[in-house]
Design a protein around this motif. Sequence first.
Motif, PDB file in Angstrom:
ATOM      1  N   ARG A  31       0.840  -1.198   0.000  1.00  0.00           N
ATOM      2  CA  ARG A  31       0.000   0.000   0.000  1.00  0.00           C
ATOM      3  C   ARG A  31       0.872   1.244   0.000  1.00  0.00           C
ATOM      4  O   ARG A  31       2.075   1.182   0.303  1.00  0.00           O
ATOM      5  CB  ARG A  31      -0.917   0.033   1.219  1.00  0.00           C
ATOM      6  CG  ARG A  31      -0.203   0.324   2.528  1.00  0.00           C
ATOM      7  CD  ARG A  31      -1.202   0.371   3.668  1.00  0.00           C
ATOM      8  NE  ARG A  31      -0.556   0.694   4.936  1.00  0.00           N
ATOM      9  CZ  ARG A  31      -0.687   1.856   5.560  1.00  0.00           C
ATOM     10  NH1 ARG A  31      -1.403   2.835   5.043  1.00  0.00           N
ATOM     11  NH2 ARG A  31      -0.082   2.068   6.712  1.00  0.00           N
ATOM     12  N   VAL A  32       0.259   2.384  -0.347  1.00  0.00           N
ATOM     13  CA  VAL A  32       0.966   3.658  -0.318  1.00  0.00           C
ATOM     14  C   VAL A  32       0.786   4.251   1.063  1.00  0.00           C
ATOM     15  O   VAL A  32      -0.318   4.306   1.581  1.00  0.00           O
ATOM     16  CB  VAL A  32       0.406   4.605  -1.391  1.00  0.00           C
ATOM     17  CG1 VAL A  32       1.090   5.950  -1.300  1.00  0.00           C
ATOM     18  CG2 VAL A  32       0.596   4.003  -2.760  1.00  0.00           C
ATOM     19  N   LYS A  33       1.905   4.640   1.681  1.00  0.00           N
ATOM     20  CA  LYS A  33       1.836   5.194   3.036  1.00  0.00           C
ATOM     21  C   LYS A  33       2.866   6.297   3.161  1.00  0.00           C
ATOM     22  O   LYS A  33       3.799   6.379   2.358  1.00  0.00           O
ATOM     23  CB  LYS A  33       2.085   4.097   4.057  1.00  0.00           C
ATOM     24  CG  LYS A  33       3.435   3.407   3.896  1.00  0.00           C
ATOM     25  CD  LYS A  33       3.670   2.385   4.980  1.00  0.00           C
ATOM     26  CE  LYS A  33       3.452   0.989   4.513  1.00  0.00           C
ATOM     27  NZ  LYS A  33       3.909  -0.068   5.388  1.00  0.00           N
ATOM     28  N   PRO A  34       2.712   7.180   4.143  1.00  0.00           N
ATOM     29  CA  PRO A  34       3.745   8.201   4.344  1.00  0.00           C
ATOM     30  C   PRO A  34       5.007   7.522   4.872  1.00  0.00           C
ATOM     31  O   PRO A  34       4.927   6.496   5.556  1.00  0.00           O
ATOM     32  CB  PRO A  34       3.126   9.125   5.388  1.00  0.00           C
ATOM     33  CG  PRO A  34       2.128   8.297   6.106  1.00  0.00           C
ATOM     34  CD  PRO A  34       1.601   7.310   5.105  1.00  0.00           C
ATOM     35  N   ILE A  35       6.145   8.130   4.579  1.00  0.00           N
ATOM     36  CA  ILE A  35       7.391   7.498   5.021  1.00  0.00           C
ATOM     37  C   ILE A  35       7.470   7.485   6.541  1.00  0.00           C
ATOM     38  O   ILE A  35       8.202   6.674   7.117  1.00  0.00           O
ATOM     39  CB  ILE A  35       8.613   8.195   4.375  1.00  0.00           C
ATOM     40  CG1 ILE A  35       9.793   7.214   4.353  1.00  0.00           C
ATOM     41  CG2 ILE A  35       8.981   9.460   5.105  1.00  0.00           C
ATOM     42  CD1 ILE A  35      10.892   7.611   3.422  1.00  0.00           C
ATOM     43  N   ALA A  36       6.669   8.355   7.197  1.00  0.00           N
ATOM     44  CA  ALA A  36       6.642   8.337   8.665  1.00  0.00           C
ATOM     45  C   ALA A  36       6.248   6.956   9.168  1.00  0.00           C
ATOM     46  O   ALA A  36       6.828   6.440  10.132  1.00  0.00           O
ATOM     47  CB  ALA A  36       5.663   9.390   9.184  1.00  0.00           C
ATOM     48  N   SER A  37       5.247   6.323   8.508  1.00  0.00           N
ATOM     49  CA  SER A  37       4.806   5.002   8.942  1.00  0.00           C
ATOM     50  C   SER A  37       5.879   3.962   8.656  1.00  0.00           C
ATOM     51  O   SER A  37       6.166   3.099   9.489  1.00  0.00           O
ATOM     52  CB  SER A  37       3.523   4.595   8.218  1.00  0.00           C
ATOM     53  OG  SER A  37       2.470   5.413   8.621  1.00  0.00           O
TER      54      SER A  37
END
Lengths: 332, 678
Positions: B45-51
């Motif tokens: 999935r696409v997620k922010p790099i923070a996650s």
Amino acid sequence: MQRKYFESFVLMHDAGPVSIPLPGANLVLSLLALNLVLGGFVRIRKSRETIGILVTHAGIVLLLVAGFVKHHASQDGRVTLREGESAAWFESDVAWELVVRESLADGSCARARRAVRGARNAARPTRPRRSPRTVCPSRSRCARRSRTAGRRLTAPACSAPEPRDKEVIARMKFAIARGHGTPPLAGLVWGAQSAPFAATVDRRRFEFDLRRERHALPFTLTLADFRKEDHPRSNMPRSFESDVVVDGERTVTISMNEPLRADGLVVYQASWGPQGAAPGAVLFSTFAVVRNPADSLPLVACIVIALGLMHHFTRKLARHVRLQRAAHGAVA
Amino acid sequence: MIRVARILLAALAAVTVPIGTARAGDPDARAVEAFERLPVQDGGRVKPIASFARFTLLRVSGGASPADDEGRRYSASEWLLRLALFPELAKDDPVLLVEDSQALVAVGIADAEHGKRDRWAYSTLVPALPGLLERAHAAEGIAAGTRTSIQEQTVRVAESALTVLRLGRTFDFARHRIPLVEGTRVAALFPARADASVADVIERGPEIARLERDLAATDDGREKGAVSALWRAASDLCADAQILAWIPPAASVAAEPDWKTPADLLVAARRGEAVAEAHLGLLRVAEEVVARRTDPARLGAALEELVSRTSALAAARGEIADLDVEVAYQRLGLLRWANALFVAAFALCALGWLRTRSLFLSRAAWIAAGAGLALLVIAVATRCWIRGRPPVSTLYETVLFVSATGAVVAMVVERIQRQRIHLAVACLVGAGGLFLASGYEALDGQDTMPSLVAVLDTNFWLATHVTAITLGYSAGLLAAALGSAYVLVALVRGERADAERQRSLARSVYGVACFALCFAVVGTILGGIWANESWGRFWGWDPKENGALLICIAQIALVHARRAGLVRDLGTCVAAAFGGTVVAFSWWGMNLLGVGLHSYGFTSGIQRALWTYYVVQWSVVALGGVVWLRRRGVTRARSSAESLAIAALDAGTPAATGNSVPPALPRRTAPAAKSAVR
């Protein structure tokens, strides 16, 4: 293993050196049903107070009925199709049948088949039957001719299946009568043999084959396309989908949680292969097929039980809250 | 929503400015804030790099925000940005968690500075890395479950070290330049330049590929060598960038679902395909980011540029609707705050028992617990929003949901019964659940909002079966907690316990158990219907199905026993306390068996926590037996005293009439003992 505990009345549990007799699930569930009927319907006080309880118990009985019907009146099995292939039958996962074929002079083939009850996977050996009946798939000329072939079969004596390569495969011994005075011809067939057992009796040639029991589908199923998709950049499957053509007319997509329901049968996406096939290769898709007259009964039972429980407990809760309010009011 | 989240973020950033001196190479707040929002595709999935940073750091370091040498805590995004931009400094940061230093002794590393369980710097592990990898490789050949703990540790440390190594080289493609061999035809493709970056090579890729084809016919070794050296150097520099896919393809999601890494672009260029201008632009911005790493102001601007360009490409594919919400979720740490509030509320409740008349304490406890619950509910709702799924779709989410619903039910019961004890139990359930959640998250170290496998990917059944059965778990555990409270109060206060209160507490245990029964039964049947819907069988005696059946049986037995008069208050509470272990067994224990359709994996830390819970609850059951024996003794004593008194009355002794209860027993507790044993 599962059958030993969950489809029996009494069983011996091997606990190391000793064997302990235990009740099987059949016995426990029968007793439960009896207890439920006696306690939940016969002996219970019937009043407005207990409507919810009675309804709930009725729902549980419905659930047990669904289980009973499923256990005794359902057929299940699977059918595996390559892309482009069709089938109008499915085969059982557990039951086996003996098929007898006779090659006729005109080049056609007479066929008779017979369900072999004793030859279920992992089942105990059964006693031979005296008068075997031949099951004919249709009333064709083949069937008429095959009846003669069937009569020549004496009672098949099924031996216990033996494990082979960790998989249980049925095997079956049988004897073919050859008229008066001639000793019967003994035969042995295996579930997984590559060529049938052949025998010539009275100058007629028969072939004997042991295979998974087949049931007819009321329609023809053709696999048009199978797709397996992964979540992007991972090897976690996102979906398995098969496009199937029913009776050459309508195309239906079967996927996980989305089976095909038609003519009292439900067809599920069960498996696929070959694993690790190159892109563009022809894939196969395996469908589980179930004919269960009580298919939708659990849903009804679930709703009945939910309504019964909700009715009973909300009544009790409301009364409790009322009393509690009154008590607090009295204190204040 | 997004704007609100941004404002909240900014406010929070102002509050949580790190205290302490920054190290050399520590990125400033603006850069981190920009970097956190970089979209990446990971785990389907696409997620922010923070996650991505959070869960990678959890795996590597066993904690979400480790401290540096001076005790200054830093966030996962800070760690990742520092590691990517300043690998030469970050390699000395102690982040690699080694649970048991025996794993390192075996490969010849031991020093007095580090404890048995300690965090190591990557640079101290480097000398032993080859040996470590070799042993880890050998250990991976052994079936999981039969490995020793040292072998498990070796594998884990080796994986962590490799992760740190590769993340440190993620930006190598933008950091280094490839020298060109002067006078060769390939160098002529880069006019007036002594060296080329990876982006340059990708840009000229089709021309270099054509040149390579032309050269194939000749036997000019120098020219051929120059071209292949250029390709090799470029692909070496890209090799470790493969860990992060942050380049959205230009095509639609259906046509090209996989995001790209710089290595993928290089491969395409080498095949002679022209790489999109937008992608080349991204590589150039990445170069800019690395080049400006020591200049805080321009680094922030470059990172913002990188994020805005990547986001624009992803947005064109319709892929990043809720990224900012997820960044805010990761950053705010709502669950941490909720946990703190529950703990505070519990402390206030406990104080409230000492000062029973204090209205202030009771109100404060309510406010703290309510705020904790609100944060927890907001967190759960945010997760639903981000993934577009019902509240429970993973094991981790069952914990959050159980805590939230358990606390809600307990608070509702408190409003009805007004006993002060239910609120405390609500806080206990909330805080305990959140501790469990964070512990499990750290142990597992995997994204807690993952993609789901095909059969689970159905919102209808997740919303009905899973929600219902989880509510059943929640109420079952709550009944166990309340039942335990009853037993403990009865044990500690003995005959001095307030009989009316105890009776009311037992009634609420029964009520909650009925609630649990409803949802456990309905949820279990719905599970069967789902199984029938996806596999064509209602019931297959799968371990998790058996577990659900056990819960139903336990609750049904309790309810029937009470209705039939087999148990009274004490029996109900003891049965509920035991029912808690049945729930725990079905919820966690079944997964540890490692078989069946529902098993999610094995973790030994969970095993310990689970057994602790079993032992605690079984002790409560045993203590319930003690209370029962004591009460029986009291009743016997009382009835024998009564018969004595009656005998005395019959004999006409006036002295006995005034005191029909033995002097050892205070008079007012007699009805309590009677009603309890009844």
